[in-house]
Design a protein around this motif. Sequence first.
Motif, PDB file in Angstrom:
ATOM      1  N   ALA A  60       5.933  24.006  -5.105  1.00  0.00           N
ATOM      2  CA  ALA A  60       5.989  25.127  -4.163  1.00  0.00           C
ATOM      3  C   ALA A  60       7.414  25.676  -4.065  1.00  0.00           C
ATOM      4  CB  ALA A  60       5.482  24.703  -2.788  1.00  0.00           C
ATOM      5  N   ASP A  61       8.409  24.799  -4.058  1.00  0.00           N
ATOM      6  CA  ASP A  61       9.804  25.256  -4.025  1.00  0.00           C
ATOM      7  C   ASP A  61      10.107  26.158  -5.216  1.00  0.00           C
ATOM      8  OD1 ASP A  61      10.330  23.800  -1.718  1.00  0.00           O
ATOM      9  OD2 ASP A  61      11.316  22.154  -2.777  1.00  0.00           O
ATOM     10  N   GLU A  62       9.592  25.796  -6.379  1.00  0.00           N
ATOM     11  CA  GLU A  62       9.852  26.569  -7.594  1.00  0.00           C
ATOM     12  C   GLU A  62       9.110  27.899  -7.592  1.00  0.00           C
ATOM     13  OE1 GLU A  62       8.937  26.242 -12.366  1.00  0.00           O
ATOM     14  OE2 GLU A  62       9.357  24.390 -11.254  1.00  0.00           O
ATOM     15  N   TRP A  63       7.841  27.882  -7.144  1.00  0.00           N
ATOM     16  CA  TRP A  63       7.008  29.071  -7.240  1.00  0.00           C
ATOM     17  C   TRP A  63       7.163  30.038  -6.081  1.00  0.00           C
ATOM     18  CZ3 TRP A  63       4.269  30.992 -11.219  1.00  0.00           C
ATOM     19  CH2 TRP A  63       4.173  30.178 -12.343  1.00  0.00           C
ATOM     20  N   CYS A  64       7.557  29.559  -4.922  1.00  0.00           N
ATOM     21  CA  CYS A  64       7.670  30.482  -3.794  1.00  0.00           C
ATOM     22  C   CYS A  64       9.052  30.573  -3.219  1.00  0.00           C
ATOM     23  CB  CYS A  64       6.738  30.141  -2.651  1.00  0.00           C
ATOM     24  SG  CYS A  64       5.782  28.710  -2.710  1.00  0.00           S
ATOM     25  N   GLY A  65       9.959  29.849  -3.735  1.00  0.00           N
ATOM     26  CA  GLY A  65      11.296  29.885  -3.155  1.00  0.00           C
ATOM     27  C   GLY A  65      11.495  28.702  -2.228  1.00  0.00           C
ATOM     28  N   PRO A  66      12.625  28.678  -1.586  1.00  0.00           N
ATOM     29  CA  PRO A  66      12.973  27.496  -0.793  1.00  0.00           C
ATOM     30  C   PRO A  66      12.039  27.280   0.387  1.00  0.00           C
ATOM     31  CG  PRO A  66      14.512  29.274  -0.360  1.00  0.00           C
ATOM     32  CD  PRO A  66      13.630  29.729  -1.482  1.00  0.00           C
ATOM     33  N   ARG A  67      11.803  26.019   0.650  1.00  0.00           N
ATOM     34  CA  ARG A  67      10.991  25.671   1.818  1.00  0.00           C
ATOM     35  C   ARG A  67      11.858  25.750   3.062  1.00  0.00           C
ATOM     36  NH1 ARG A  67      10.040  19.312   0.738  1.00  0.00           N
ATOM     37  NH2 ARG A  67      10.670  19.986  -1.301  1.00  0.00           N
ATOM     38  N   VAL A  68      11.198  25.962   4.174  1.00  0.00           N
ATOM     39  CA  VAL A  68      11.865  25.904   5.476  1.00  0.00           C
ATOM     40  C   VAL A  68      11.370  24.628   6.135  1.00  0.00           C
ATOM     41  CG1 VAL A  68      12.176  27.016   7.708  1.00  0.00           C
ATOM     42  CG2 VAL A  68      11.950  28.416   5.640  1.00  0.00           C
ATOM     43  N   ASN A  69      12.295  23.731   6.453  1.00  0.00           N
ATOM     44  CA  ASN A  69      11.958  22.488   7.148  1.00  0.00           C
ATOM     45  C   ASN A  69      12.285  22.654   8.624  1.00  0.00           C
ATOM     46  OD1 ASN A  69      11.150  20.913   4.861  1.00  0.00           O
ATOM     47  ND2 ASN A  69      13.283  20.805   4.281  1.00  0.00           N
ATOM     48  N   TYR A  70      11.467  22.046   9.459  1.00  0.00           N
ATOM     49  CA  TYR A  70      11.634  22.173  10.906  1.00  0.00           C
ATOM     50  C   TYR A  70      11.874  20.803  11.526  1.00  0.00           C
ATOM     51  CZ  TYR A  70       9.520  26.656   9.851  1.00  0.00           C
ATOM     52  OH  TYR A  70       9.254  27.883   9.306  1.00  0.00           O
ATOM     53  N   GLU A  71      12.757  20.759  12.497  1.00  0.00           N
ATOM     54  CA  GLU A  71      12.959  19.528  13.253  1.00  0.00           C
ATOM     55  C   GLU A  71      11.699  19.239  14.060  1.00  0.00           C
ATOM     56  OE1 GLU A  71      16.532  19.039  15.609  1.00  0.00           O
ATOM     57  OE2 GLU A  71      17.470  20.636  14.445  1.00  0.00           O
ATOM     58  N   LYS A  72      11.383  17.958  14.204  1.00  0.00           N
ATOM     59  CA  LYS A  72      10.195  17.577  14.965  1.00  0.00           C
ATOM     60  C   LYS A  72      10.279  18.146  16.378  1.00  0.00           C
ATOM     61  CE  LYS A  72       7.238  13.768  16.208  1.00  0.00           C
ATOM     62  NZ  LYS A  72       6.995  12.339  16.134  1.00  0.00           N
ATOM     63  N   GLY A  73       9.196  18.784  16.783  1.00  0.00           N
ATOM     64  CA  GLY A  73       9.128  19.344  18.122  1.00  0.00           C
ATOM     65  C   GLY A  73       9.705  20.741  18.262  1.00  0.00           C
ATOM     66  N   LYS A  74      10.194  21.317  17.163  1.00  0.00           N
ATOM     67  CA  LYS A  74      10.827  22.643  17.252  1.00  0.00           C
ATOM     68  C   LYS A  74       9.906  23.797  16.870  1.00  0.00           C
ATOM     69  CE  LYS A  74      14.899  21.140  18.406  1.00  0.00           C
ATOM     70  NZ  LYS A  74      15.468  21.401  19.702  1.00  0.00           N
ATOM     71  N   MET A  75       8.838  23.520  16.094  1.00  0.00           N
ATOM     72  CA  MET A  75       7.971  24.604  15.648  1.00  0.00           C
ATOM     73  C   MET A  75       6.518  24.149  15.699  1.00  0.00           C
ATOM     74  SD  MET A  75       7.773  27.751  14.534  1.00  0.00           S
ATOM     75  CE  MET A  75       9.456  28.100  14.055  1.00  0.00           C
ATOM     76  N   THR A  76       5.707  24.848  16.476  1.00  0.00           N
ATOM     77  CA  THR A  76       4.274  24.581  16.502  1.00  0.00           C
ATOM     78  C   THR A  76       3.561  25.589  15.611  1.00  0.00           C
ATOM     79  OG1 THR A  76       3.847  26.051  18.363  1.00  0.00           O
ATOM     80  CG2 THR A  76       4.386  23.732  18.882  1.00  0.00           C
ATOM     81  N   VAL A  77       2.309  25.320  15.310  1.00  0.00           N
ATOM     82  CA  VAL A  77       1.514  26.246  14.520  1.00  0.00           C
ATOM     83  C   VAL A  77       1.428  27.598  15.227  1.00  0.00           C
ATOM     84  CG1 VAL A  77      -0.806  26.701  13.623  1.00  0.00           C
ATOM     85  CG2 VAL A  77       0.195  24.421  13.380  1.00  0.00           C
TER      86      VAL A  77
END
Length: 124
Positions: A60-77
């Motif tokens: 996915a990193d290669e095909w869509c660009g960099p991933r965005v990682n989130y700290e636990k508890g910082k981003m809900t669906v």
Amino acid sequence: MRHNITDGGMKAAGFNEYNDCVVRALSLASGISYPAMHKEMAELGRKNRCRTKSFWTDWADEWCGPRVNYEKGKMTVLKFIQLNPKGRFVIRIRGHAFAVIDGVIHDTWEQRPGSWVISSWEFE
């Protein structure tokens, strides 16, 4: 939150799969057919009816660009969808992945709005 309950074309393509959330999410978000994505993940080592190991995140990193990682508890669906009403995304939560397309969750079941997002990728 809006949901589109779908198997991503799995049954229509003649597959009888489970534990295929990564295949389905990548297929839906990228626009690549389910059979083609199934084959791609198999070539990377995914076994039928088995969970996809972590290698898919590198793909996915290669095909869509960099991933965005989130700290636990910082981003809900729910918050993710509110902040990203347009676009094609793969969302990774604990033990699962699903597609979000223009603010609509595409998956085989409804997701809880309070689930924590671990990472996301946007397809352009």
